[in-house]
Enzyme design. Structure first.
Site, PDB file in Angstrom:
ATOM      1  N   CYS A 269       0.875  -1.333   0.392  1.00 55.94           N
ATOM      2  CA  CYS A 269       0.045  -0.045   0.402  1.00 55.94           C
ATOM      3  C   CYS A 269       1.209   1.283   0.300  1.00 55.94           C
ATOM      4  O   CYS A 269       1.189   1.974  -1.238  1.00 55.94           O
ATOM      5  CB  CYS A 269      -0.886   0.074   1.321  1.00 55.94           C
ATOM      6  SG  CYS A 269      -2.372   1.274   1.336  1.00 55.94           S
ATOM      7  N   HIS A 353      -3.990  -5.149  -0.662  1.00 56.95           N
ATOM      8  CA  HIS A 353      -3.631  -5.322   0.524  1.00 56.95           C
ATOM      9  C   HIS A 353      -3.534  -7.255   0.392  1.00 56.95           C
ATOM     10  O   HIS A 353      -4.326  -7.954   0.799  1.00 56.95           O
ATOM     11  CB  HIS A 353      -4.672  -5.143   1.994  1.00 56.95           C
ATOM     12  CG  HIS A 353      -4.248  -3.741   2.186  1.00 56.95           C
ATOM     13  ND1 HIS A 353      -3.438  -3.109   3.178  1.00 56.95           N
ATOM     14  CD2 HIS A 353      -4.685  -3.063   1.350  1.00 56.95           C
ATOM     15  CE1 HIS A 353      -3.712  -2.006   3.420  1.00 56.95           C
ATOM     16  NE2 HIS A 353      -3.732  -1.060   2.170  1.00 56.95           N
ATOM     17  N   GLU A 355      -2.838  -9.160   3.446  1.00 59.20           N
ATOM     18  CA  GLU A 355      -3.421  -9.800   4.658  1.00 59.20           C
ATOM     19  C   GLU A 355      -4.521  -9.649   4.302  1.00 59.20           C
ATOM     20  O   GLU A 355      -5.176  -9.813   5.859  1.00 59.20           O
ATOM     21  CB  GLU A 355      -2.486  -8.938   5.725  1.00 59.20           C
ATOM     22  CG  GLU A 355      -3.074  -7.466   6.030  1.00 59.20           C
ATOM     23  CD  GLU A 355      -3.079  -6.953   5.398  1.00 59.20           C
ATOM     24  OE1 GLU A 355      -3.439  -5.919   5.010  1.00 59.20           O
ATOM     25  OE2 GLU A 355      -2.748  -6.775   3.851  1.00 59.20           O
TER      26      GLU A 355
END
EC number: 6.3.5.5
Length: 391
Positions: A269, A353, A355
């Site tokens: 990011c 992202h 995650e």
């Protein structure tokens, strides 16, 4: 007692609704997020600093809130906009209703408005500054004045505002279906030492690195490169975060120094954008950004499509890439650049992202690639030390 609330955009558009959070005003950039779940993770994601988040899914609050689902120690979203707040939170993990949670964290929020209309407006006109006001509804002019006075995120360095104040160690892995969050692992059980820059890091990123054997030292955003190098890391991680990457000159300077070494670097990011800037590329402000958990991204190396979680209002300008940066991923929504890899260094980054939290884990193998680079770096370091010892 039901209290009225008003959302006013900088173009003068008004949305009347019901207050479900704290009293007062919330001013920021209004964005929309298309995730169907994960509202607590969204609220506590530091990347949403100075933003008012509109959730497009109509029912928000169904599962309440709990301490384990927070992505940081505070609510960072400036305000919340939803269509409907359910009367009952149905979840065995529920500890507190969403409305009570918002009030406890002093977050202004509005419900019972047409979020579809608001989303279409933001998509067509672009992200707008806005103001939610509770308690002074007779003065819509005041809300409009506040919305117009907000300077916008362009040129705003927020990483140094949301970062940790002190260095700390993180040893906890991911939540499992068999129970709640696990206990911290022993440092000796984690073979890789990674220094993670906290520009607004999410906890699930740290957990997924621990799952792969990383012992994490998390450092403040403005930590000089030489202080990090003294820690002898096996890898350096550049986290997500809010605001414009260009003003973060302290981060860009540090990353340039790391790129003079052979230590693997991985950015997500904001960290992705900072790696690009440190490599000579440029970034741009997007029309309304990417916020949601259903974004298709093409992996150019593997020739496959991943569904990813996204949360960014700035992007790397692909036309500005120097010769030592190659594109690895692109968005199938708008063609914007999503991934980079240095051709001359063990450094790479991803705009989305991997995650998730909330969202899919299609991009999680990027963490595995980071570990592969770390293992190769350690192997080369051992080989170099052995050859030097025989001289």
């Amino acid at each position: 007692m039901i209290k009225s609330a008003l959302l006013v955009l900088e173009d003068g558009t008004q949305f009347h609704g019901r207050a479900i959070g704290a009293e007062g005003t919330a001013v920021g950039e209004v964005v929309f997020n298309t995730s169907m779940t994960g509202y607590q993770e969204i609220l506590t994601d530091p990347s949403y600093s100075r933003q008012i988040v509109t959730l497009t899914y109509p029912h928000i609050g169904n599962v309440g809130t709990n301490a384990s689902d927070e992505e940081s120690s505070a609510v960072h979203a400036q305000g919340l906009v939803i269509r409907d707040l359910p009367l009952i939170a149905s979840n065995y993990r529920n500890e507190e209703g969403l409305s009570e949670y918002l009030k406890r964290h002093n977050i202004v929020a509005i419900a019972d408005i047409d979020t579809r209309k608001l989303t279409r407006l933001l998509r067509e006109k672009g992200a707008q500054n806005g103001c939610i006001i509770v308690g002074e509804l007779s003065d819509a002019a005041l809300a409009l004045e506040k919305a117009k006075a907000f300077p916008g995120l362009k040129g705003m360095d927020l990483a140094k505002e949301v970062t940790t104040k002190e260095m700390y160690q993180w040893l906890q892995g991911s939540w499992t279906l068999e129970g709640d969050l696990p206990a911290a692992k022993q440092p000796e059980d984690l073979p890789f030492h990674v220094v993670a820059y906290d520009y607004g890091v999410k906890r699930n990123i740290l957990r997924m690195l621990v799952d792969r054997g990383c012992r994490l030292t998390v450092v403040p955003a403005q930590t000089p490169a030489e202080d990090v190098l003294k820690l002898n890391p096996d890898g350096i991680f550049l986290s997500n975060g809010p605001g414009d990457p260009e003003p973060c000159d302290y981060a860009i300077t540090a990353i340039k120094r790391f790129l003079e070494t052979d230590i693997p670097v991985f950015g997500i990011c904001l960290g992705h954008q900072l790696l690009a800037l440190a490599s000579g590329a440029k970034t741009v402000k997007m029309k309304f950004g990417h916020h949601g958990g259903n974004h298709p991204v093409k992996d150019l190396d593997a020739s496959c499509v991943m569904i990813t979680a996204q949360n960014h209002g700035f992007a790397v300008d692909e036309t500005s890439l120097p010769s030592n940066l190659r594109t690895t991923h692109v968005s199938l929504f708008d063609g914007s650049l999503q991934g980079l890899h240095r051709t001359d260094k063990a450094a790479f980054s991803f705009q989305g992202h991997p995650e998730a939290s909330p969202g899919p884990h299609d991009a999680a193998p990027l963490f595995d690639h980071f570990i592969e680079l770390i293992e190769a770096y350690r192997a080369s370091s051992v080989s170099l030390n052995c050859s030097n010892s025989h001289k």
